[in-house]
Motif scaffolding. Structure first.
Motif, short mmCIF file in Angstrom:
data_model
loop_
_atom_site.label_atom_id
_atom_site.label_comp_id
_atom_site.label_asym_id
_atom_site.label_seq_id
_atom_site.Cartn_x
_atom_site.Cartn_y
_atom_site.Cartn_z
N GLY A 166 6.11 2.33 -29.66
CA GLY A 166 5.45 2.21 -30.96
C GLY A 166 4.08 1.57 -30.96
N GLY A 167 3.59 1.18 -29.81
CA GLY A 167 2.27 0.56 -29.77
C GLY A 167 1.17 1.58 -29.99
N GLY A 168 -0.06 1.09 -29.96
CA GLY A 168 -1.19 2.00 -30.12
C GLY A 168 -2.39 1.31 -30.71
N LEU A 169 -3.28 2.14 -31.26
CA LEU A 169 -4.54 1.67 -31.84
C LEU A 169 -4.47 1.78 -33.36
N GLN A 173 -6.51 0.26 -37.18
CA GLN A 173 -7.62 -0.48 -37.78
C GLN A 173 -7.11 -1.78 -38.40
N ALA A 174 -7.99 -2.73 -38.49
CA ALA A 174 -7.64 -4.00 -39.12
C ALA A 174 -7.12 -3.74 -40.53
N THR A 184 -4.51 -8.12 -31.19
CA THR A 184 -4.63 -7.25 -30.02
C THR A 184 -4.06 -7.95 -28.80
N ALA A 185 -3.11 -7.28 -28.14
CA ALA A 185 -2.44 -7.88 -26.98
C ALA A 185 -1.46 -6.87 -26.40
N THR A 186 -0.90 -7.24 -25.26
CA THR A 186 0.27 -6.52 -24.76
C THR A 186 1.50 -7.22 -25.31
N TYR A 187 2.36 -6.46 -25.94
CA TYR A 187 3.55 -7.01 -26.57
C TYR A 187 4.77 -6.73 -25.69
N TYR A 188 5.60 -7.76 -25.53
CA TYR A 188 6.77 -7.67 -24.69
C TYR A 188 8.03 -7.95 -25.50
N CYS A 189 9.04 -7.19 -25.22
CA CYS A 189 10.37 -7.41 -25.77
C CYS A 189 11.17 -8.17 -24.70
N ALA A 190 12.00 -9.11 -25.14
CA ALA A 190 12.83 -9.88 -24.22
C ALA A 190 14.21 -10.09 -24.83
N ALA A 191 15.20 -10.28 -23.98
CA ALA A 191 16.56 -10.44 -24.48
C ALA A 191 17.34 -11.45 -23.65
N THR A 192 18.30 -12.08 -24.30
CA THR A 192 19.20 -13.00 -23.62
C THR A 192 20.56 -12.94 -24.29
N GLU A 193 21.60 -13.18 -23.50
CA GLU A 193 22.96 -13.23 -24.05
C GLU A 193 23.27 -14.60 -24.62
N GLY A 244 6.24 -4.04 -21.41
CA GLY A 244 5.12 -4.35 -22.29
C GLY A 244 4.49 -3.09 -22.87
N ILE A 245 3.89 -3.25 -24.03
CA ILE A 245 3.22 -2.13 -24.69
C ILE A 245 1.96 -2.65 -25.37
N GLN A 246 0.91 -1.85 -25.29
CA GLN A 246 -0.38 -2.31 -25.79
C GLN A 246 -0.52 -2.07 -27.28
N VAL A 247 -1.00 -3.08 -27.96
CA VAL A 247 -1.38 -2.96 -29.37
C VAL A 247 -2.85 -3.35 -29.46
N THR A 248 -3.65 -2.47 -30.02
CA THR A 248 -5.08 -2.73 -30.17
C THR A 248 -5.45 -2.58 -31.64
N VAL A 249 -6.06 -3.62 -32.19
CA VAL A 249 -6.48 -3.61 -33.58
C VAL A 249 -8.00 -3.64 -33.62
N SER A 250 -8.59 -2.60 -34.17
CA SER A 250 -10.04 -2.50 -34.21
C SER A 250 -10.57 -3.10 -35.52
#
Length: 121
Positions: free
Chosen positions: A8-11, A13-14, A91-100, A114-120
């Motif tokens: 679901g990441g991507g580019l 606009q603000a 704007t960043a690389t977003y990571y999902c994490a999990a724990t039991e 990780g997935i990139q999110v860029t906000v222009s």
């Protein structure tokens, strides 16, 4: 071993919105606490949001409170991060994490790629 995949990441606009999803390969996330983190090159990883398992209580980093929402789908297969009113600072690389184990702002056993999110602006 739990393999997490973000999508679901991507580019955008603000002021716009994006929705990230986190899924575990071959299993549901119903019995895992799940967190979202982000990182910009040269900076420390930042806690964004987390959701507990069982209670589904949610927690947010100060910089995203009121703009981002973490939730589980009704079947508890995936965990999503709805991001509204996005700013260039998101704007960043977003990571999902999990724990039991218990939900936290830092202690997770499994991480996505990780997935990139860029906000222009």
């Amino acid at each position: 071993q739990v393999q997490l995949v973000e999508s679901g990441g991507g580019l955008v606009q603000a002021g716009g919105s994006l929705r990230l999803s986190c899924a575990a390969s071959g299993r549901t996330l119903s019995r895992y606490a799940v967190g979202w983190f982000r990182q910009v090159p040269g900076k420390e990883r930042e806690f964004v949001a987390a959701i507990a398992w069982g209670s589904d209580n949610t927690y947010y980093g100060d910089s995203v409170k009121g703009r981002f929402t973490i939730s589980r789908d009704s079947a508890k297969i995936t965990v999503s991060l709805q991001m509204n009113s996005l700013e260039p600072e998101d704007t960043a690389t977003y990571y999902c994490a999990a724990t039991e184990y218990i939900v936290s702002r830092s202690e997770y056993d499994y991480w996505g790629q990780g997935i990139q999110v860029t906000v222009s602006s």
